[in-house]
Write an enzyme that holds these catalytic residues in place. Structure first.
Site, PDB file in Angstrom:
ATOM      1  N   HIS A 138       0.821  -1.204   0.000  1.00  0.00           N
ATOM      2  CA  HIS A 138       0.000   0.000   0.000  1.00  0.00           C
ATOM      3  C   HIS A 138       0.860   1.260   0.000  1.00  0.00           C
ATOM      4  CE1 HIS A 138      -0.443   0.058   4.703  1.00  0.00           C
ATOM      5  NE2 HIS A 138       0.390   1.016   4.349  1.00  0.00           N
ATOM      6  N   GLU A 143      -5.179   0.774   0.039  1.00  0.00           N
ATOM      7  CA  GLU A 143      -5.021  -0.654   0.290  1.00  0.00           C
ATOM      8  C   GLU A 143      -5.254  -1.469  -0.993  1.00  0.00           C
ATOM      9  OE1 GLU A 143      -3.635  -1.509   2.913  1.00  0.00           O
ATOM     10  OE2 GLU A 143      -4.821  -1.307   4.730  1.00  0.00           O
TER      11      GLU A 143
HETATM   12  C1  GLP Z   1       1.380   3.288   7.278  1.00  0.00           C
HETATM   13  C2  GLP Z   1       1.273   4.536   6.431  1.00  0.00           C
HETATM   14  C3  GLP Z   1       2.062   4.422   5.146  1.00  0.00           C
HETATM   15  C4  GLP Z   1       3.439   3.867   5.438  1.00  0.00           C
HETATM   16  C5  GLP Z   1       3.301   2.494   6.036  1.00  0.00           C
HETATM   17  C6  GLP Z   1       4.608   1.782   6.263  1.00  0.00           C
HETATM   18  O1  GLP Z   1       0.460   2.312   6.957  1.00  0.00           O
HETATM   19  N1  GLP Z   1      -0.067   4.864   6.100  1.00  0.00           N
HETATM   20  O2  GLP Z   1       2.138   5.681   4.524  1.00  0.00           O
HETATM   21  O3  GLP Z   1       4.194   3.813   4.263  1.00  0.00           O
HETATM   22  O4  GLP Z   1       2.643   2.674   7.281  1.00  0.00           O
HETATM   23  O5  GLP Z   1       5.118   2.073   7.518  1.00  0.00           O
HETATM   24  P1  GLP Z   1       6.552   1.699   8.031  1.00  0.00           P
HETATM   25  O6  GLP Z   1       7.469   2.681   7.400  1.00  0.00           O
HETATM   26  O7  GLP Z   1       6.466   1.871   9.516  1.00  0.00           O
HETATM   27  O8  GLP Z   1       6.819   0.307   7.625  1.00  0.00           O
END
Ligand code: GLP
Length: 249
Positions: A138, A143
């Site tokens: 995503h 999603e």
């Molecule tokens: C969330 C945000 C996204 C982000 C994702 C990944 O779901 N909505 O924008 O890219 O987390 O997060 P992480 O960088 O903590 O893996």
């Protein structure tokens, strides 16, 4: 897609921060599309360091964030507004009124989504859009689903995202089930897109984004159709792409 391989998270953060800083050096009133999640924290630290060293100013910059949990107040420590204040905005000279995050408490979420899409007209084209990557591919909170959703919308979070983000909450039950997210249309309208990824748990999503079919079941795969995308990722996140022999810098 330009792919920059780094050894580790620290190098990824530095390389990505340099790309954003270069954008602001070149255009002091740039529109920056910003992201949350744990991946961009290091690059935000690097940008703060550049600001503190006196080599970078955000005084004329506007920012537009990708998403916000529905139902969380800006003061909630897991809201994305709080995240941005804590990890970037409170430490640099960006004007508070120039920062934009969807309002998770909006009484009329559909109107909030329309207001958010209208920012594209008010602020003009986003110069650079930063994106992290969900484990399920995503971007923002777009999603996997049957279609790419163009406009800002309220989304039901998938079990995989709820599970991945539960680490930030006291328990999985506390993770909001819905969010407001910028749609694929606004993201794809940016002049330049910068994707950051780190760690083996992103290797599959990175591989599908770079090498897979353009498929709404992997929302990040749409980025193959954008003319100016840079992926900065560490070796762990790139492991499957490297195995496939895709050329990287
Ligand atoms: C969330 C945000 C996204 C982000 C994702 C990944 O779901 N909505 O924008 O890219 O987390 O997060 P992480 O960088 O903590 O893996």
């Amino acid at each position: 897609m330009r792919i920059i391989r780094t050894k580790n998270y620290e190098e990824m953060s530095r390389a990505a921060a340099n790309i954003i800083a270069a954008q602001v050096y070149l255009k002091h009133n740039a529109v920056l599309g910003l992201a949350t999640g744990s991946t961009p924290i290091g690059l935000y630290k690097d940008l703060i360091e550049k600001y503190e060293a006196g080599v970078l100013s955000f005084a004329e910059v506007h920012t537009v964030n990708l998403d916000e949990y529905k139902g969380l107040a800006p003061t909630h420590d897991q809201s994305y507004r709080y995240f941005m204040q804590h990890n970037l905005f409170d430490h640099i000279d960006v004007k508070p009124e120039n920062t934009n995050v969807p309002d998770g408490l909006a009484a009329d979420p559909a109107a909030e989504c329309r207001r958010y899409d209208d920012l594209r007209e008010t602020l003009g084209q986003t110069d650079i859009q930063l994106l992290g990557l969900g484990r399920n591919g995503h971007i923002g909170f777009n999603e996997p689903g049957p279609i790419f959703v163009k406009h800002t919308h309220v989304v039901d979070l998938t079990p995989s995202t709820i599970d991945a983000n539960a680490r930030f909450f006291a328990s999985e039950a506390d993770v909001p089930r819905q969010a407001i997210t910028m749609g694929i249309g606004y993201i794809m309208s940016a002049h330049q897109i910068l994707v950051v990824a780190s760690g083996t748990d992103k290797a599959d999503a990175v591989y599908k984004m770079v090498c897979g079919d353009v498929d709404p079941q992997v929302p990040a795969s749409i980025l193959q159709l954008h003319a100016n995308v840079t992926l900065v990722a560490d070796e762990a996140a790139l492991s499957k792409v490297l195995e496939a022999g895709v050329p990287v810098c």
